[in-house]
Motif scaffolding. Structure first.
Motif, short mmCIF file in Angstrom:
data_model
loop_
_atom_site.label_atom_id
_atom_site.label_comp_id
_atom_site.label_asym_id
_atom_site.label_seq_id
_atom_site.Cartn_x
_atom_site.Cartn_y
_atom_site.Cartn_z
N PRO A 47 0.82 -1.22 0.00
CA PRO A 47 0.00 0.00 0.00
C PRO A 47 0.84 1.26 0.00
CG PRO A 47 0.02 -1.01 2.17
CD PRO A 47 0.70 -1.97 1.27
N ASP A 48 0.27 2.34 -0.52
CA ASP A 48 0.89 3.66 -0.50
C ASP A 48 0.66 4.27 0.88
OD1 ASP A 48 1.51 6.41 -0.77
OD2 ASP A 48 1.11 6.32 -2.92
N TRP A 49 1.74 4.53 1.61
CA TRP A 49 1.62 5.03 2.97
C TRP A 49 0.90 6.38 3.01
CZ3 TRP A 49 1.60 3.70 7.85
CH2 TRP A 49 1.78 4.67 8.84
N ARG A 50 1.11 7.21 2.03
CA ARG A 50 0.45 8.52 2.00
C ARG A 50 -1.07 8.37 1.92
NH1 ARG A 50 5.40 9.70 -1.25
NH2 ARG A 50 4.40 8.25 -2.70
N ASP A 51 -1.53 7.41 1.11
CA ASP A 51 -2.97 7.15 1.03
C ASP A 51 -3.51 6.63 2.36
OD1 ASP A 51 -2.91 7.93 -1.60
OD2 ASP A 51 -2.91 5.88 -2.41
N GLU A 52 -2.74 5.81 3.01
CA GLU A 52 -3.18 5.25 4.30
C GLU A 52 -3.27 6.35 5.36
OE1 GLU A 52 -4.13 1.96 4.95
OE2 GLU A 52 -4.15 2.04 2.75
N VAL A 53 -2.31 7.25 5.37
CA VAL A 53 -2.34 8.36 6.33
C VAL A 53 -3.53 9.28 6.04
CG1 VAL A 53 -1.12 10.42 7.16
CG2 VAL A 53 0.12 8.27 6.80
N ALA A 54 -3.84 9.47 4.75
CA ALA A 54 -5.00 10.30 4.40
C ALA A 54 -6.29 9.70 4.95
CB ALA A 54 -5.09 10.43 2.88
N LYS A 55 -6.42 8.39 4.92
CA LYS A 55 -7.59 7.72 5.49
C LYS A 55 -7.62 7.91 7.01
CE LYS A 55 -7.58 4.15 1.89
NZ LYS A 55 -7.39 2.70 1.62
N TRP A 56 -6.45 7.84 7.63
CA TRP A 56 -6.38 8.03 9.09
C TRP A 56 -6.74 9.47 9.47
CZ3 TRP A 56 -2.83 11.20 11.73
CH2 TRP A 56 -2.87 11.10 13.13
N ARG A 57 -6.36 10.42 8.67
CA ARG A 57 -6.67 11.82 9.00
C ARG A 57 -8.18 12.07 8.92
NH1 ARG A 57 -2.20 14.58 9.91
NH2 ARG A 57 -0.24 14.12 8.82
N LEU A 58 -8.88 11.32 8.08
CA LEU A 58 -10.33 11.44 8.01
C LEU A 58 -11.03 10.72 9.16
CD1 LEU A 58 -10.88 10.89 4.16
CD2 LEU A 58 -11.04 13.05 5.44
N ASN A 59 -10.37 9.67 9.69
CA ASN A 59 -10.93 8.89 10.78
C ASN A 59 -9.78 8.39 11.65
OD1 ASN A 59 -12.18 7.12 12.52
ND2 ASN A 59 -12.67 5.59 10.94
N ASN A 60 -9.59 9.03 12.79
CA ASN A 60 -8.44 8.71 13.64
C ASN A 60 -8.48 7.32 14.26
OD1 ASN A 60 -7.97 12.11 14.84
ND2 ASN A 60 -7.18 11.08 13.03
N GLN A 61 -9.58 6.61 14.09
CA GLN A 61 -9.66 5.23 14.56
C GLN A 61 -9.19 4.24 13.49
OE1 GLN A 61 -10.29 4.57 17.82
NE2 GLN A 61 -10.27 6.81 17.88
N LEU A 117 -2.29 4.31 15.43
CA LEU A 117 -1.95 5.72 15.64
C LEU A 117 -3.02 6.43 16.47
CD1 LEU A 117 -0.70 6.70 12.05
CD2 LEU A 117 0.67 6.03 14.04
N SER A 118 -3.77 5.66 17.24
CA SER A 118 -4.83 6.24 18.06
C SER A 118 -4.24 7.09 19.18
CB SER A 118 -5.71 5.14 18.65
OG SER A 118 -4.97 4.39 19.61
N SER A 119 -5.11 7.85 19.83
CA SER A 119 -4.68 8.69 20.96
C SER A 119 -4.81 7.97 22.29
CB SER A 119 -5.52 9.98 20.98
OG SER A 119 -6.90 9.67 21.08
N ASP A 120 -5.13 6.69 22.24
CA ASP A 120 -5.30 5.90 23.46
C ASP A 120 -3.96 5.26 23.81
OD1 ASP A 120 -6.23 4.48 25.58
OD2 ASP A 120 -7.44 3.06 24.42
N HIS A 121 -3.19 5.90 24.68
CA HIS A 121 -1.82 5.46 24.98
C HIS A 121 -1.79 4.49 26.16
CE1 HIS A 121 -0.69 8.35 22.05
NE2 HIS A 121 -0.93 9.41 22.81
N ARG A 122 -2.29 3.31 25.96
CA ARG A 122 -2.33 2.32 27.04
C ARG A 122 -1.03 1.51 27.08
NH1 ARG A 122 -7.27 -1.33 25.94
NH2 ARG A 122 -6.85 -0.75 23.76
N PRO A 123 -0.58 1.16 28.28
CA PRO A 123 0.62 0.32 28.39
C PRO A 123 0.31 -1.13 28.03
CG PRO A 123 -0.29 0.71 30.56
CD PRO A 123 -1.11 1.53 29.62
#
Length: 479
Positions: A416-430, A444-450
């Motif tokens: 996969p193209d990483w730039r396309d994947e990041v674009a999808k993540w920017r639209l939906n952070n989950q 890349l979620s904001s849930d920083h669990r150990p």
């Protein structure tokens, strides 16, 4: 008569070998001038970059490099990420590289879309180190121009080794190769070169166990050579190995299953004999037959075993002309690493798959490359009646590598193209961006669990060892 100063110069010219060295240095081969060495290193760089061109076109995190190491550095404090032990050992190169990349993204120095290029760039710099050792090191086989070029080609195009290219996860294998080369090369005369060798010897065991396997051979060479430089090298390698084993090494449920000696011998012949000399497709066909024969252990199994034993016995016999000959250290290093890795250290694979040279390519790289360079070293022996045999074997090795170079496996060559994947993540952070191969994802979620305290605890966090262990066991058919 010539003047005295011209007479001395003429004598020095007539004493030069047939291949006409351009300059001399007390450290390193004087076969090529500094400018020529730079051109060769640039050519080597071009070869390793072009081996997987789409990696550079699309940007790539590879397997655990993204799912485990980058994700963990994204979620956990820097002190945890830097010294984390994963899968039984700490991989300092992968830890530090992904941690640095995350820091660059968070600081705004690079955008997330370009993050893989940071790790790929770091990994490629480490890939240049074995080539730099070959070009600057001193060894009897490196006084021949053709041998230097052949050695560089073997590192760059060894068949079925793409898995260790352009990712920081596998810097450990390039460092282990450096350790094997240092064992075969002469101890440098200059202090700067000795320090450089020492840094590599100390760093390699902190990035993975492959370099540690070679410690007994360093001790043996120090004992036989009775050289202070060899002793220093052994101490540096041994100290770093002790740090890894005492402070970071842990038992892993995925390792430690011993392969019986006969099966190991046949496996090594498939990967280190048939594959580099007759091509990967032929090796896979042979491997299927070997696996089938292993189940009834009849006359075919006996025949394959005798053939494998004869090949490796002959290889060691011809390599061991002299303890100072680099060939014996190159070949014995390759066989030792392969025996320990395939015999007990590799991650589990489905039954029979281990006999396929295309599977788990990372384990091919160090032994295959060291043995290939060992063949080159034996082909430079001027007094040997078998010189042309080893030159022929070297040619077959390079031809097999060229076939693989032209047609790498699909999951190594495309993704996969990483730039396309990041674009999808920017639209939906989950969303979890996919990496190569596409079954792997980055959290890349904001849930920083150990992660759970124990690696084998159940958990759903992709960057934790428990989830990874379950997946590996599932893929191997163990569960």
């Amino acid at each position: 008569m010539l003047p005295k100063h011209l007479s001395k110069r003429a004598q020095s010219w007539t004493a030069r070998p047939w291949n006409g060295p351009a300059s001399y240095s007390p450290d390193g081969s004087h076969t090529f001038s500094p400018g020529q060495k730079f051109i060769l290193l640039a050519g080597f760089l071009l070869l390793i970059v072009l081996r997987l061109p789409q990696v550079w076109q699309f940007g790539r995190f590879f397997c655990e490099e993204g799912t485990i190491f980058f994700s963990y550095a994204w979620h956990r404090p820097a002190s945890e990420a830097l010294w984390r032990s994963f899968a039984g050992y700490t991989n300092l190169a992968a830890n530090a590289s992904t941690l640095l990349t995350v820091a660059l993204v968070r600081s705004g120095a690079i955008v997330l879309e370009n993050a893989p290029y940071a790790t790929m760039g770091i990994a490629t710099l480490f890939q240049l180190l074995p080539a730099a050792l070959i070009l600057t090191g001193k060894g009897t086989w490196l006084d021949n121009r053709s041998a230097v070029i052949a050695s560089l080609l073997i590192v760059a195009i060894s068949p079925m080794t793409e898995e260790v290219f352009a990712n920081v996860l596998h810097i450990q294998f390039h460092l282990a190769l450096c350790v094997g080369l240092i064992l075969a090369l002469d101890v440098p005369a200059r202090r700067r070169a000795r320090v450089s060798y020492g840094v590599l010897l100390f760093l390699a065991p902190l990035c993975g166990p492959g370099a540690i396997i070679l410690l007994p051979l360093f001790c043996l060479r120090a004992l036989t050579d009775k050289d202070a430089g060899r002793i220093t090298q052994s101490i540096l390698l041994g100290t770093a190995a002790a740090i890894q084993l005492l402070f970071f090494y842990t038992a892993s449920p995925l390792r430690g299953d011993l392969l019986d000696p006969v099966s190991l011998l046949n496996l090594l012949f498939v990967r280190l004999g048939v594959m580099p000399l007759l091509s990967a497709p032929i090796a896979n066909l042979y491997g299927v037959q070997v696996f089938a024969a292993s189940r009834d252990q009849g006359i075919v199994w006996l025949g394959t075993t005798l053939l494998a034993f004869a090949y490796f016995a002959a290889l060691l016999a011809f390599a061991s002309r002299s303890r100072k000959d680099p060939a014996i250290w190159l070949v014995s290093s390759g066989l030792l690493v392969a025996s320990v890795t395939f015999g007990a250290g590799m991650l589990p694979l489905p039954p029979g798959v281990v006999y396929l040279s295309t599977a788990a390519q990372r384990y091919n790289f160090v032994p295959l490359t060291l043995i290939g360079i060992g063949l080159v070293a034996m082909s430079t022996r001027a007094s040997s009646h078998f010189t042309w045999v080893f030159r022929g074997l070297t040619f077959l090795f390079l031809a097999s590598g060229a076939l693989t170079y032209a047609a790498p496996l699909d999951d190594m060559a495309h993704g996969p193209d990483w730039r396309d994947e990041v674009a999808k993540w920017r639209l939906n952070n989950q969303y979890r961006p996919k990496v190569w191969p596409v079954t792997w994802e980055v959290d890349l979620s904001s849930d920083h669990r150990p992660c759970p305290a124990k690696a084998d605890d159940s958990g759903e966090l992709l960057y934790c060892e428990g989830a990874w262990t379950r997946q590996v066991l599932k893929d191997s058919g163990a569960h």
